[in-house]
Design an enzyme around this catalytic site. Structure first.
Site, PDB file in Angstrom:
ATOM      1  N   ASN A   9      -2.265 -11.361  21.086  1.00  0.00           N
ATOM      2  CA  ASN A   9      -0.815 -11.534  21.190  1.00  0.00           C
ATOM      3  C   ASN A   9      -0.184 -10.742  20.060  1.00  0.00           C
ATOM      4  O   ASN A   9      -0.218 -11.159  18.909  1.00  0.00           O
ATOM      5  CB  ASN A   9      -0.475 -13.029  21.081  1.00  0.00           C
ATOM      6  CG  ASN A   9       1.021 -13.268  21.035  1.00  0.00           C
ATOM      7  OD1 ASN A   9       1.817 -12.350  21.254  1.00  0.00           O
ATOM      8  ND2 ASN A   9       1.415 -14.505  20.737  1.00  0.00           N
ATOM      9  N   TRP A  10       0.373  -9.592  20.411  1.00  0.00           N
ATOM     10  CA  TRP A  10       0.923  -8.713  19.371  1.00  0.00           C
ATOM     11  C   TRP A  10       2.250  -9.231  18.817  1.00  0.00           C
ATOM     12  O   TRP A  10       2.763  -8.689  17.837  1.00  0.00           O
ATOM     13  CB  TRP A  10       1.139  -7.304  19.928  1.00  0.00           C
ATOM     14  CG  TRP A  10      -0.120  -6.564  20.282  1.00  0.00           C
ATOM     15  CD1 TRP A  10      -1.402  -7.061  20.314  1.00  0.00           C
ATOM     16  CD2 TRP A  10      -0.220  -5.191  20.674  1.00  0.00           C
ATOM     17  NE1 TRP A  10      -2.283  -6.087  20.697  1.00  0.00           N
ATOM     18  CE2 TRP A  10      -1.586  -4.924  20.935  1.00  0.00           C
ATOM     19  CE3 TRP A  10       0.711  -4.165  20.838  1.00  0.00           C
ATOM     20  CZ2 TRP A  10      -2.034  -3.663  21.341  1.00  0.00           C
ATOM     21  CZ3 TRP A  10       0.264  -2.913  21.248  1.00  0.00           C
ATOM     22  CH2 TRP A  10      -1.096  -2.674  21.486  1.00  0.00           C
ATOM     23  N   LYS A  11       2.828 -10.230  19.462  1.00  0.00           N
ATOM     24  CA  LYS A  11       4.141 -10.743  19.050  1.00  0.00           C
ATOM     25  C   LYS A  11       5.140  -9.571  18.950  1.00  0.00           C
ATOM     26  O   LYS A  11       5.047  -8.627  19.736  1.00  0.00           O
ATOM     27  CB  LYS A  11       4.028 -11.548  17.754  1.00  0.00           C
ATOM     28  CG  LYS A  11       2.932 -12.620  17.881  1.00  0.00           C
ATOM     29  CD  LYS A  11       2.940 -13.649  16.804  1.00  0.00           C
ATOM     30  CE  LYS A  11       1.827 -14.661  17.069  1.00  0.00           C
ATOM     31  NZ  LYS A  11       1.822 -15.781  16.152  1.00  0.00           N
ATOM     32  N   HIS A  95       4.528 -20.165  24.381  1.00  0.00           N
ATOM     33  CA  HIS A  95       4.042 -20.039  23.000  1.00  0.00           C
ATOM     34  C   HIS A  95       4.927 -20.887  22.085  1.00  0.00           C
ATOM     35  O   HIS A  95       6.132 -21.013  22.323  1.00  0.00           O
ATOM     36  CB  HIS A  95       4.067 -18.570  22.576  1.00  0.00           C
ATOM     37  CG  HIS A  95       3.357 -18.342  21.283  1.00  0.00           C
ATOM     38  ND1 HIS A  95       3.953 -18.574  20.067  1.00  0.00           N
ATOM     39  CD2 HIS A  95       2.096 -17.940  21.021  1.00  0.00           C
ATOM     40  CE1 HIS A  95       3.080 -18.317  19.107  1.00  0.00           C
ATOM     41  NE2 HIS A  95       1.942 -17.934  19.657  1.00  0.00           N
ATOM     42  N   GLU A  97       6.238 -20.260  19.379  1.00  0.00           N
ATOM     43  CA  GLU A  97       7.411 -19.529  18.875  1.00  0.00           C
ATOM     44  C   GLU A  97       8.521 -19.479  19.929  1.00  0.00           C
ATOM     45  O   GLU A  97       9.707 -19.525  19.592  1.00  0.00           O
ATOM     46  CB  GLU A  97       6.979 -18.125  18.423  1.00  0.00           C
ATOM     47  CG  GLU A  97       6.170 -18.201  17.130  1.00  0.00           C
ATOM     48  CD  GLU A  97       5.091 -17.134  16.980  1.00  0.00           C
ATOM     49  OE1 GLU A  97       5.146 -16.102  17.673  1.00  0.00           O
ATOM     50  OE2 GLU A  97       4.172 -17.355  16.166  1.00  0.00           O
ATOM     51  N   GLU A 167      -3.101 -24.052  20.681  1.00  0.00           N
ATOM     52  CA  GLU A 167      -2.687 -23.437  19.421  1.00  0.00           C
ATOM     53  C   GLU A 167      -2.012 -24.491  18.553  1.00  0.00           C
ATOM     54  O   GLU A 167      -0.805 -24.746  18.716  1.00  0.00           O
ATOM     55  CB  GLU A 167      -1.709 -22.286  19.690  1.00  0.00           C
ATOM     56  CG  GLU A 167      -2.324 -21.132  20.463  1.00  0.00           C
ATOM     57  CD  GLU A 167      -1.653 -19.810  20.148  1.00  0.00           C
ATOM     58  OE1 GLU A 167      -2.374 -18.835  19.950  1.00  0.00           O
ATOM     59  OE2 GLU A 167      -0.404 -19.744  20.067  1.00  0.00           O
ATOM     60  N   GLY A 173      -0.596 -18.237  11.963  1.00  0.00           N
ATOM     61  CA  GLY A 173      -0.086 -17.353  10.914  1.00  0.00           C
ATOM     62  C   GLY A 173      -0.164 -17.933   9.518  1.00  0.00           C
ATOM     63  O   GLY A 173       0.428 -17.412   8.581  1.00  0.00           O
ATOM     64  N   SER A 213      -4.873 -18.416  13.466  1.00  0.00           N
ATOM     65  CA  SER A 213      -5.635 -17.802  12.377  1.00  0.00           C
ATOM     66  C   SER A 213      -7.084 -17.480  12.750  1.00  0.00           C
ATOM     67  O   SER A 213      -7.989 -17.631  11.930  1.00  0.00           O
ATOM     68  CB  SER A 213      -5.567 -18.675  11.121  1.00  0.00           C
ATOM     69  OG  SER A 213      -4.220 -18.786  10.681  1.00  0.00           O
ATOM     70  N   GLY A 234      -3.374 -13.679  17.067  1.00  0.00           N
ATOM     71  CA  GLY A 234      -2.128 -13.051  16.644  1.00  0.00           C
ATOM     72  C   GLY A 234      -2.394 -11.929  15.646  1.00  0.00           C
ATOM     73  O   GLY A 234      -2.776 -10.823  16.019  1.00  0.00           O
ATOM     74  N   GLY A 235      -2.222 -12.230  14.365  1.00  0.00           N
ATOM     75  CA  GLY A 235      -2.321 -11.219  13.315  1.00  0.00           C
ATOM     76  C   GLY A 235      -3.543 -10.311  13.401  1.00  0.00           C
ATOM     77  O   GLY A 235      -3.428  -9.086  13.267  1.00  0.00           O
TER      78      GLY A 235
END
Ligand code: 13P
Length: 251
Positions: A9-11, A95, A97, A167, A173, A213, A234-235
């Site tokens: 997930n590149w956000k 998600h 977010e 999640e 993150g 993470s 993610g990251g």
């Protein structure tokens, strides 16, 4: 046996040149890798050109959101048909977010999930508790609510296509990963509820990903758990070496 799925997930990261460089790197790094299915979910403006770049690579493409109407005056939104027309086969839905920043409700998550399924897109439906909810002993109540509300009214033949991503919001993150035991406990709980809703066979076949993470150094212990079927990253999905290492099953 459930085939693992590793989703990036590149956000809201990566311009087109940066995204192209990332998928080119992944194509090379993951050539011949058969640890599981791999999907990248870039921001929507990058979908079409990345689809071109990914042709024949075995790496699938996903979106990070959709709107549940077919078309209309919905400025800033996009439909399933639009996503399919540019080569997306997966879509992340609900998600945390989206829920916390953009006000997505359980009801919207259900509508989006149902719409994706009807259109033939594979939804990666996100569920998970906040730190406050965990500390207040609400984790399982939240998971029940997210799973039940998200899948409400979805018939068995469509539900069979759903991927759920657990999640825990406190692990996103933050560098704090759920321990493999905490992950396994939540995943087993989710699978049990899916079994209650749709029967053992469907629950047994459903892929449930862990997200929060995930790194090359912790993914192996997570996916070694019997109910953890891959990761939503993610990251670490923004770097070729890290995401490739994760998609190979970790260090
Ligand atoms: P991080 O891997 O950066 O914690 O993000 C997890 C996530 O939100 C994936 O959807």
């Amino acid at each position: 046996m459930r085939r693992p799925l590793f989703a990036g997930n590149w956000k809201m990261y990566k311009t087109l040149p940066e995204g192209l460089a990332l998928v080119r790197g992944l194509k090379t790094a993951l050539k011949g890798n058969d640890r599981g299915d791999v999907v990248v979910c870039p921001p929507a403006p990058l979908l079409a050109p990345l689809a071109e770049e990914l042709k024949g690579s075995g790496i699938a493409l996903g979106a990070q959101n959709l709107y549940f109407e077919d078309e209309g005056a919905f400025t800033g939104e996009w439909s399933c048909a639009m996503l399919k027309s540019v080569g997306a086969t997966y879509v992340i839905i609900g998600h945390s977010e989206r829920r916390s920043i953009f006000g997505e409700t359980d009801g919207m998550v259900q509508k989006k999930t149902a719409k994706a399924l009807k259109a033939g897109l594979i939804p990666i439906m996100c569920v998970g508790e906040t730190l406050k909810e965990r500390e207040e002993g609400e984790t399982f109540a939240v998971l029940l609510r997210h799973v039940r509300a998200g899948l409400a009214g979805i018939p068995e033949n469509l539900a069979a296509k759903v991927v759920i991503a657990y999640e825990p919001v406190w692990a996103i993150g933050t560098g704090k990963t759920a321990t493999p035991a905490q992950g396994q406990e939540a995943h087993a709980f989710i699978r049990k509820e899916v079994a209650r809703l749709y029967g053992e066979d469907l629950a047994h076949a459903m892929r449930i990903l862990y997200g929060g993470s995930v790194k090359p150094g912790n993914v192996k212990d997570l996916v070694a758990q019997s109910d953890i079927d891959g990761a939503l990253v993610g990251g670490a999905s923004l770097k070729v070496e890290d995401f490739a290492a994760i998609a190979r099953g970790g260090a």
